[in-house]
Design a protein around this motif. Structure first.
Motif, PDB file in Angstrom:
ATOM      1  N   LEU A  36       0.860  -1.168   0.000  1.00  0.00           N
ATOM      2  CA  LEU A  36       0.000   0.000   0.000  1.00  0.00           C
ATOM      3  C   LEU A  36       0.900   1.222   0.000  1.00  0.00           C
ATOM      4  CD1 LEU A  36      -2.755   1.424   0.382  1.00  0.00           C
ATOM      5  CD2 LEU A  36      -2.348   1.238   2.846  1.00  0.00           C
ATOM      6  N   VAL A  37       0.648   2.123  -0.921  1.00  0.00           N
ATOM      7  CA  VAL A  37       1.431   3.355  -1.005  1.00  0.00           C
ATOM      8  C   VAL A  37       0.499   4.517  -0.691  1.00  0.00           C
ATOM      9  CG1 VAL A  37       2.766   4.874  -2.508  1.00  0.00           C
ATOM     10  CG2 VAL A  37       2.963   2.390  -2.745  1.00  0.00           C
ATOM     11  N   THR A  38       0.903   5.328   0.247  1.00  0.00           N
ATOM     12  CA  THR A  38       0.134   6.513   0.614  1.00  0.00           C
ATOM     13  C   THR A  38       0.943   7.737   0.223  1.00  0.00           C
ATOM     14  OG1 THR A  38      -0.754   5.323   2.502  1.00  0.00           O
ATOM     15  CG2 THR A  38      -1.010   7.701   2.506  1.00  0.00           C
ATOM     16  N   VAL A  39       0.341   8.610  -0.548  1.00  0.00           N
ATOM     17  CA  VAL A  39       1.012   9.839  -0.976  1.00  0.00           C
ATOM     18  C   VAL A  39       0.385  10.995  -0.210  1.00  0.00           C
ATOM     19  CG1 VAL A  39       1.572  11.330  -2.927  1.00  0.00           C
ATOM     20  CG2 VAL A  39       1.415   8.855  -3.258  1.00  0.00           C
ATOM     21  N   ILE A  40       1.206  11.703   0.532  1.00  0.00           N
ATOM     22  CA  ILE A  40       0.709  12.834   1.307  1.00  0.00           C
ATOM     23  C   ILE A  40       1.562  14.055   1.015  1.00  0.00           C
ATOM     24  CG2 ILE A  40      -0.212  11.390   3.154  1.00  0.00           C
ATOM     25  CD1 ILE A  40       2.264  12.134   4.804  1.00  0.00           C
ATOM     26  N   GLY A  41       1.023  15.206   1.243  1.00  0.00           N
ATOM     27  CA  GLY A  41       1.777  16.439   1.041  1.00  0.00           C
ATOM     28  C   GLY A  41       0.856  17.635   0.988  1.00  0.00           C
ATOM     29  N   GLU A  42       1.470  18.787   0.939  1.00  0.00           N
ATOM     30  CA  GLU A  42       0.721  20.038   0.891  1.00  0.00           C
ATOM     31  C   GLU A  42      -0.085  20.132  -0.404  1.00  0.00           C
ATOM     32  OE1 GLU A  42       0.639  22.244   3.400  1.00  0.00           O
ATOM     33  OE2 GLU A  42       1.842  20.783   4.491  1.00  0.00           O
ATOM     34  N   PRO A  43      -1.193  20.881  -0.375  1.00  0.00           N
ATOM     35  CA  PRO A  43      -1.978  21.086  -1.596  1.00  0.00           C
ATOM     36  C   PRO A  43      -1.112  21.715  -2.698  1.00  0.00           C
ATOM     37  CG  PRO A  43      -3.191  21.876   0.318  1.00  0.00           C
ATOM     38  CD  PRO A  43      -1.807  21.541   0.790  1.00  0.00           C
ATOM     39  N   ILE A  45       1.323  20.351  -4.419  1.00  0.00           N
ATOM     40  CA  ILE A  45       2.715  19.918  -4.521  1.00  0.00           C
ATOM     41  C   ILE A  45       2.917  18.871  -5.617  1.00  0.00           C
ATOM     42  CG2 ILE A  45       2.662  18.052  -2.840  1.00  0.00           C
ATOM     43  CD1 ILE A  45       5.375  19.243  -1.805  1.00  0.00           C
ATOM     44  N   GLY A  46       1.818  18.285  -6.108  1.00  0.00           N
ATOM     45  CA  GLY A  46       1.929  17.339  -7.213  1.00  0.00           C
ATOM     46  C   GLY A  46       1.587  15.908  -6.879  1.00  0.00           C
ATOM     47  N   LYS A  47       0.792  15.694  -5.855  1.00  0.00           N
ATOM     48  CA  LYS A  47       0.415  14.329  -5.473  1.00  0.00           C
ATOM     49  C   LYS A  47      -0.339  13.621  -6.594  1.00  0.00           C
ATOM     50  CE  LYS A  47      -1.825  15.858  -1.915  1.00  0.00           C
ATOM     51  NZ  LYS A  47      -1.538  17.286  -1.989  1.00  0.00           N
ATOM     52  N   THR A  48      -1.300  14.317  -7.183  1.00  0.00           N
ATOM     53  CA  THR A  48      -2.089  13.709  -8.262  1.00  0.00           C
ATOM     54  C   THR A  48      -1.212  13.409  -9.456  1.00  0.00           C
ATOM     55  OG1 THR A  48      -4.086  14.834  -7.510  1.00  0.00           O
ATOM     56  CG2 THR A  48      -4.074  14.037  -9.797  1.00  0.00           C
ATOM     57  N   ARG A  49      -0.341  14.318  -9.830  1.00  0.00           N
ATOM     58  CA  ARG A  49       0.538  14.092 -10.981  1.00  0.00           C
ATOM     59  C   ARG A  49       1.455  12.900 -10.731  1.00  0.00           C
ATOM     60  NH1 ARG A  49       1.351  12.345 -14.833  1.00  0.00           N
ATOM     61  NH2 ARG A  49       3.105  12.801 -16.154  1.00  0.00           N
ATOM     62  N   LEU A  50       1.978  12.777  -9.512  1.00  0.00           N
ATOM     63  CA  LEU A  50       2.813  11.631  -9.165  1.00  0.00           C
ATOM     64  C   LEU A  50       2.003  10.341  -9.278  1.00  0.00           C
ATOM     65  CD1 LEU A  50       5.463  10.421  -8.057  1.00  0.00           C
ATOM     66  CD2 LEU A  50       4.471  10.718  -5.781  1.00  0.00           C
ATOM     67  N   ALA A  51       0.786  10.340  -8.736  1.00  0.00           N
ATOM     68  CA  ALA A  51      -0.066   9.148  -8.803  1.00  0.00           C
ATOM     69  C   ALA A  51      -0.371   8.778 -10.255  1.00  0.00           C
ATOM     70  CB  ALA A  51      -1.353   9.377  -8.019  1.00  0.00           C
ATOM     71  N   GLU A  52      -0.615   9.779 -11.097  1.00  0.00           N
ATOM     72  CA  GLU A  52      -0.864   9.522 -12.520  1.00  0.00           C
ATOM     73  C   GLU A  52       0.361   8.908 -13.187  1.00  0.00           C
ATOM     74  OE1 GLU A  52      -1.994  13.450 -13.728  1.00  0.00           O
ATOM     75  OE2 GLU A  52      -4.114  13.106 -13.333  1.00  0.00           O
ATOM     76  N   TRP A  70      -8.880   4.880  -8.398  1.00  0.00           N
ATOM     77  CA  TRP A  70      -8.649   6.198  -7.807  1.00  0.00           C
ATOM     78  C   TRP A  70      -9.650   6.442  -6.688  1.00  0.00           C
ATOM     79  CZ3 TRP A  70      -4.565   9.135  -9.041  1.00  0.00           C
ATOM     80  CH2 TRP A  70      -3.887   8.829 -10.217  1.00  0.00           C
ATOM     81  N   THR A  71      -9.147   6.927  -5.582  1.00  0.00           N
ATOM     82  CA  THR A  71      -9.995   7.347  -4.479  1.00  0.00           C
ATOM     83  C   THR A  71      -9.300   8.501  -3.782  1.00  0.00           C
ATOM     84  OG1 THR A  71     -11.337   6.585  -2.607  1.00  0.00           O
ATOM     85  CG2 THR A  71      -9.090   5.716  -2.770  1.00  0.00           C
ATOM     86  N   TRP A  72      -9.995   9.141  -2.875  1.00  0.00           N
ATOM     87  CA  TRP A  72      -9.437  10.320  -2.220  1.00  0.00           C
ATOM     88  C   TRP A  72     -10.134  10.536  -0.889  1.00  0.00           C
ATOM     89  CZ3 TRP A  72     -12.446   9.972  -6.456  1.00  0.00           C
ATOM     90  CH2 TRP A  72     -13.738  10.435  -6.336  1.00  0.00           C
ATOM     91  N   CYS A  73      -9.528  11.386  -0.099  1.00  0.00           N
ATOM     92  CA  CYS A  73     -10.125  11.823   1.149  1.00  0.00           C
ATOM     93  C   CYS A  73     -10.635  13.238   0.945  1.00  0.00           C
ATOM     94  CB  CYS A  73      -9.091  11.831   2.270  1.00  0.00           C
ATOM     95  SG  CYS A  73      -8.469  10.201   2.676  1.00  0.00           S
ATOM     96  N   PRO A  74     -11.736  13.580   1.582  1.00  0.00           N
ATOM     97  CA  PRO A  74     -12.222  14.951   1.438  1.00  0.00           C
ATOM     98  C   PRO A  74     -11.205  15.936   2.006  1.00  0.00           C
ATOM     99  CG  PRO A  74     -13.542  13.720   3.035  1.00  0.00           C
ATOM    100  CD  PRO A  74     -12.562  12.770   2.452  1.00  0.00           C
ATOM    101  N   ALA A  75     -11.128  17.108   1.388  1.00  0.00           N
ATOM    102  CA  ALA A  75     -10.169  18.115   1.827  1.00  0.00           C
ATOM    103  C   ALA A  75     -10.476  18.593   3.237  1.00  0.00           C
ATOM    104  CB  ALA A  75     -10.169  19.288   0.855  1.00  0.00           C
ATOM    105  N   ALA A  76     -11.734  18.755   3.557  1.00  0.00           N
ATOM    106  CA  ALA A  76     -12.117  19.224   4.885  1.00  0.00           C
ATOM    107  C   ALA A  76     -12.212  18.037   5.838  1.00  0.00           C
ATOM    108  CB  ALA A  76     -13.460  19.940   4.814  1.00  0.00           C
TER     109      ALA A  76
END
Length: 131
Positions: A36-43, A45-52, A70-76
């Motif tokens: 399982l790979v979890t990508v975290i970081g500031e808004p 910074i390129g998390k989506t591009r890295l995942a793509e 593809w799945t995601w966590c809500p921003a709030a």
């Protein structure tokens, strides 16, 4: 390799080391040792591009193509516990008969698949423990 946590702290230009790490995860997965790979970081910074980029790489190689979901966590904060996993279970059950049977045969997986934002009142610690 049980899991990898990738925290993006540099620009997209300087991501060769992160991509190399993720390529090794794909190599292990092709050999039957998933992770399982979890990508975290500031808004931004390129998390989506890295995942793509990794999803594109997952579709190459002699071992064939991986299925990418593809799945995601809500921003709030305040989202339903396990919301991303609920989405993964639903998508897999829709696409694979064997998974649908597993979900139907498991009270927990059935409840997880049915969970949405209305499940926000569920105890997050209890939900994580069940998962």
């Amino acid at each position: 390799m049980k899991g990898v946590l990738v925290k993006l702290m540099s620009s997209l230009v300087a991501r060769a080391k992160v991509l190399a790490e993720l390529d090794s995860v794909l190599t292990f997965a092709r050999a039957g040792r998933g992770a399982l790979v979890t990508v975290i970081g500031e808004p931004g910074i390129g998390k989506t591009r890295l995942a793509e980029a990794v999803a594109d790489r997952a579709g190459t190689g002699p071992a064939g193509v991986f299925e990418v979901i593809w799945t995601w966590c809500p921003a709030a904060s305040g989202g339903a516990p396990l919301r991303p996993w609920s989405r993964v279970v639903r998508m897999l059950a829709k696409q694979h008969v064997a998974v649908a049977r597993l979900v139907d045969g498991s009270p927990f997986l059935s409840a997880l698949a049915a969970r949405d934002s209305a499940g926000a009142s569920i105890d997050p610690e209890g939900a994580r423990s069940q998962l």
